[in-house]
Design a protein around this motif. Structure first.
Motif, PDB file in Angstrom:
ATOM      1  N   LYS A  74       0.829  -1.211   0.000  1.00 28.73           N
ATOM      2  CA  LYS A  74       0.000   0.000   0.000  1.00 28.73           C
ATOM      3  C   LYS A  74       0.865   1.265   0.000  1.00 28.73           C
ATOM      4  O   LYS A  74       0.590   2.217  -0.739  1.00 28.73           O
ATOM      5  N   ALA A  75       1.900   1.278   0.836  1.00 23.00           N
ATOM      6  CA  ALA A  75       2.748   2.472   0.951  1.00 23.00           C
ATOM      7  C   ALA A  75       3.515   2.745  -0.337  1.00 23.00           C
ATOM      8  O   ALA A  75       3.554   3.891  -0.812  1.00 23.00           O
ATOM      9  N   LEU A  76       4.115   1.721  -0.921  1.00 23.29           N
ATOM     10  CA  LEU A  76       4.871   1.922  -2.164  1.00 23.29           C
ATOM     11  C   LEU A  76       3.950   2.338  -3.312  1.00 23.29           C
ATOM     12  O   LEU A  76       4.313   3.192  -4.127  1.00 23.29           O
ATOM     13  N   THR A  77       2.766   1.746  -3.372  1.00 20.00           N
ATOM     14  CA  THR A  77       1.805   2.123  -4.406  1.00 20.00           C
ATOM     15  C   THR A  77       1.393   3.580  -4.233  1.00 20.00           C
ATOM     16  O   THR A  77       1.318   4.341  -5.208  1.00 20.00           O
ATOM     17  N   LYS A  78       1.145   3.981  -2.995  1.00 20.99           N
ATOM     18  CA  LYS A  78       0.762   5.373  -2.725  1.00 20.99           C
ATOM     19  C   LYS A  78       1.889   6.334  -3.095  1.00 20.99           C
ATOM     20  O   LYS A  78       1.650   7.370  -3.721  1.00 20.99           O
ATOM     21  N   ILE A  79       3.108   5.990  -2.727  1.00 21.34           N
ATOM     22  CA  ILE A  79       4.260   6.841  -3.053  1.00 21.34           C
ATOM     23  C   ILE A  79       4.391   6.999  -4.564  1.00 21.34           C
ATOM     24  O   ILE A  79       4.540   8.112  -5.076  1.00 21.34           O
ATOM     25  N   ALA A  80       4.340   5.880  -5.283  1.00 16.32           N
ATOM     26  CA  ALA A  80       4.481   5.934  -6.745  1.00 16.32           C
ATOM     27  C   ALA A  80       3.358   6.743  -7.377  1.00 16.32           C
ATOM     28  O   ALA A  80       3.590   7.552  -8.287  1.00 16.32           O
ATOM     29  N   THR A  81       2.145   6.558  -6.884  1.00 17.52           N
ATOM     30  CA  THR A  81       0.995   7.292  -7.422  1.00 17.52           C
ATOM     31  C   THR A  81       1.136   8.787  -7.162  1.00 17.52           C
ATOM     32  O   THR A  81       0.877   9.607  -8.050  1.00 17.52           O
ATOM     33  N   GLU A  82       1.555   9.145  -5.950  1.00 15.76           N
ATOM     34  CA  GLU A  82       1.711  10.557  -5.621  1.00 15.76           C
ATOM     35  C   GLU A  82       2.841  11.203  -6.415  1.00 15.76           C
ATOM     36  O   GLU A  82       2.715  12.339  -6.870  1.00 15.76           O
ATOM     37  N   ILE A  83       3.944  10.490  -6.579  1.00 16.36           N
ATOM     38  CA  ILE A  83       5.046  11.040  -7.381  1.00 16.36           C
ATOM     39  C   ILE A  83       4.603  11.227  -8.826  1.00 16.36           C
ATOM     40  O   ILE A  83       4.891  12.251  -9.440  1.00 16.36           O
ATOM     41  N   GLN A  84       3.882  10.252  -9.345  1.00 15.40           N
ATOM     42  CA  GLN A  84       3.375  10.359 -10.714  1.00 15.40           C
ATOM     43  C   GLN A  84       2.426  11.555 -10.828  1.00 15.40           C
ATOM     44  O   GLN A  84       2.487  12.306 -11.802  1.00 15.40           O
ATOM     45  N   SER A  85       1.584  11.751  -9.837  1.00 16.58           N
ATOM     46  CA  SER A  85       0.643  12.869  -9.833  1.00 16.58           C
ATOM     47  C   SER A  85       1.387  14.203  -9.777  1.00 16.58           C
ATOM     48  O   SER A  85       1.042  15.142 -10.486  1.00 16.58           O
ATOM     49  N   ILE A  86       2.414  14.256  -8.929  1.00 20.08           N
ATOM     50  CA  ILE A  86       3.224  15.478  -8.830  1.00 20.08           C
ATOM     51  C   ILE A  86       3.890  15.773 -10.175  1.00 20.08           C
ATOM     52  O   ILE A  86       3.884  16.910 -10.648  1.00 20.08           O
ATOM     53  N   ASP A  87       4.465  14.731 -10.787  1.00 22.93           N
ATOM     54  CA  ASP A  87       5.116  14.912 -12.085  1.00 22.93           C
ATOM     55  C   ASP A  87       4.123  15.386 -13.134  1.00 22.93           C
ATOM     56  O   ASP A  87       4.419  16.283 -13.924  1.00 22.93           O
ATOM     57  N   ASP A  88       2.938  14.773 -13.153  1.00 17.81           N
ATOM     58  CA  ASP A  88       1.924  15.159 -14.136  1.00 17.81           C
ATOM     59  C   ASP A  88       1.463  16.594 -13.909  1.00 17.81           C
ATOM     60  O   ASP A  88       1.304  17.366 -14.863  1.00 17.81           O
ATOM     61  N   THR A  89       1.279  16.977 -12.657  1.00 14.95           N
ATOM     62  CA  THR A  89       0.857  18.343 -12.330  1.00 14.95           C
ATOM     63  C   THR A  89       1.942  19.343 -12.701  1.00 14.95           C
ATOM     64  O   THR A  89       1.665  20.387 -13.298  1.00 14.95           O
ATOM     65  N   ALA A  90       3.187  19.016 -12.358  1.00 17.24           N
ATOM     66  CA  ALA A  90       4.303  19.911 -12.682  1.00 17.24           C
ATOM     67  C   ALA A  90       4.450  20.044 -14.195  1.00 17.24           C
ATOM     68  O   ALA A  90       4.668  21.148 -14.705  1.00 17.24           O
ATOM     69  N   ALA A  91       4.316  18.939 -14.913  1.00 15.48           N
ATOM     70  CA  ALA A  91       4.438  18.978 -16.367  1.00 15.48           C
ATOM     71  C   ALA A  91       3.341  19.837 -16.975  1.00 15.48           C
ATOM     72  O   ALA A  91       3.596  20.618 -17.909  1.00 15.48           O
ATOM     73  N   ALA A  92       2.127  19.732 -16.457  1.00 11.76           N
ATOM     74  CA  ALA A  92       1.018  20.544 -16.976  1.00 11.76           C
ATOM     75  C   ALA A  92       1.282  22.030 -16.726  1.00 11.76           C
ATOM     76  O   ALA A  92       1.026  22.876 -17.601  1.00 11.76           O
ATOM     77  N   LYS A  93       1.812  22.354 -15.543  1.00 15.04           N
ATOM     78  CA  LYS A  93       2.127  23.757 -15.236  1.00 15.04           C
ATOM     79  C   LYS A  93       3.230  24.276 -16.152  1.00 15.04           C
ATOM     80  O   LYS A  93       3.171  25.411 -16.631  1.00 15.04           O
ATOM     81  N   ILE A  94       4.235  23.451 -16.391  1.00 13.36           N
ATOM     82  CA  ILE A  94       5.331  23.870 -17.275  1.00 13.36           C
ATOM     83  C   ILE A  94       4.813  24.072 -18.696  1.00 13.36           C
ATOM     84  O   ILE A  94       5.170  25.056 -19.366  1.00 13.36           O
ATOM     85  N   ARG A  95       3.973  23.145 -19.177  1.00 11.56           N
ATOM     86  CA  ARG A  95       3.394  23.310 -20.513  1.00 11.56           C
ATOM     87  C   ARG A  95       2.589  24.608 -20.618  1.00 11.56           C
ATOM     88  O   ARG A  95       2.653  25.310 -21.624  1.00 11.56           O
ATOM     89  N   ALA A  96       1.837  24.950 -19.560  1.00  9.25           N
ATOM     90  CA  ALA A  96       1.046  26.180 -19.558  1.00  9.25           C
ATOM     91  C   ALA A  96       1.949  27.406 -19.612  1.00  9.25           C
ATOM     92  O   ALA A  96       1.670  28.364 -20.353  1.00  9.25           O
ATOM     93  N   VAL A  97       3.049  27.381 -18.861  1.00  4.72           N
ATOM     94  CA  VAL A  97       3.987  28.512 -18.867  1.00  4.72           C
ATOM     95  C   VAL A  97       4.635  28.648 -20.237  1.00  4.72           C
ATOM     96  O   VAL A  97       4.764  29.759 -20.779  1.00  4.72           O
ATOM     97  N   VAL A  98       5.041  27.521 -20.819  1.00  5.25           N
ATOM     98  CA  VAL A  98       5.669  27.556 -22.147  1.00  5.25           C
ATOM     99  C   VAL A  98       4.674  28.052 -23.191  1.00  5.25           C
ATOM    100  O   VAL A  98       5.019  28.873 -24.058  1.00  5.25           O
ATOM    101  N   ALA A  99       3.430  27.615 -23.116  1.00  4.90           N
ATOM    102  CA  ALA A  99       2.408  28.072 -24.065  1.00  4.90           C
ATOM    103  C   ALA A  99       2.184  29.565 -23.925  1.00  4.90           C
ATOM    104  O   ALA A  99       2.083  30.291 -24.928  1.00  4.90           O
TER     105      ALA A  99
END
Length: 115
Positions: A74-99
């Motif tokens: 459960k803990a490793l799955t949660k960590i991986a999911t949260e890191i993936q979510s952070i990466d996806d959120t950060a990537a979306a913000k970067i794409r918005a800034v670049v646009a």
């Protein structure tokens, strides 16, 4: 500058594998059953008490290991999911800034061409 990489799919797969290690608890079924008395004399009673204590210890360790592995899953799955979510959120913000930057630069170039 150092780079940290994490393959979240591999972490999730590893978590699932850890969680499944103790899924089959059938090896402990025989230990869970009540054991017969070894006899009604002192030595048999003492031996029975020692064997029963060891049996309960093995069962307790197996149960604790199962709980620990399930919690790791459960803990490793949660960590991986949260890191993936952070990466996806950060990537979306970067794409918005670049646009936005492209739009501004494009507007600035257009205004320079008109002048």
């Amino acid at each position: 500058m150092s780079t940290t990489k994490l393959d979240t799919d591999v972490v999730k797969a590893s978590a699932t594998a850890l969680g499944r290690i103790m899924d089959d608890m059938s090896a402990f079924t025989a230990l869970r059953a009540d054991w017969p008395q070894l006899g009604n004399f002192d030595l048999a009673t003492q031996l029975g008490t020692i064997a029963d204590d060891r049996r309960r210890g093995v069962l307790a360790h197996a149960d604790q290991l199962k709980v620990a592995l399930d919690e790791m899953d459960k803990a490793l799955t949660k960590i991986a999911t949260e890191i993936q979510s952070i990466d996806d959120t950060a990537a979306a913000k970067i794409r918005a800034v670049v646009a936005d930057l492209r739009t501004r630069v494009g507007d600035d170039i257009s205004s320079l061409n008109q002048a």
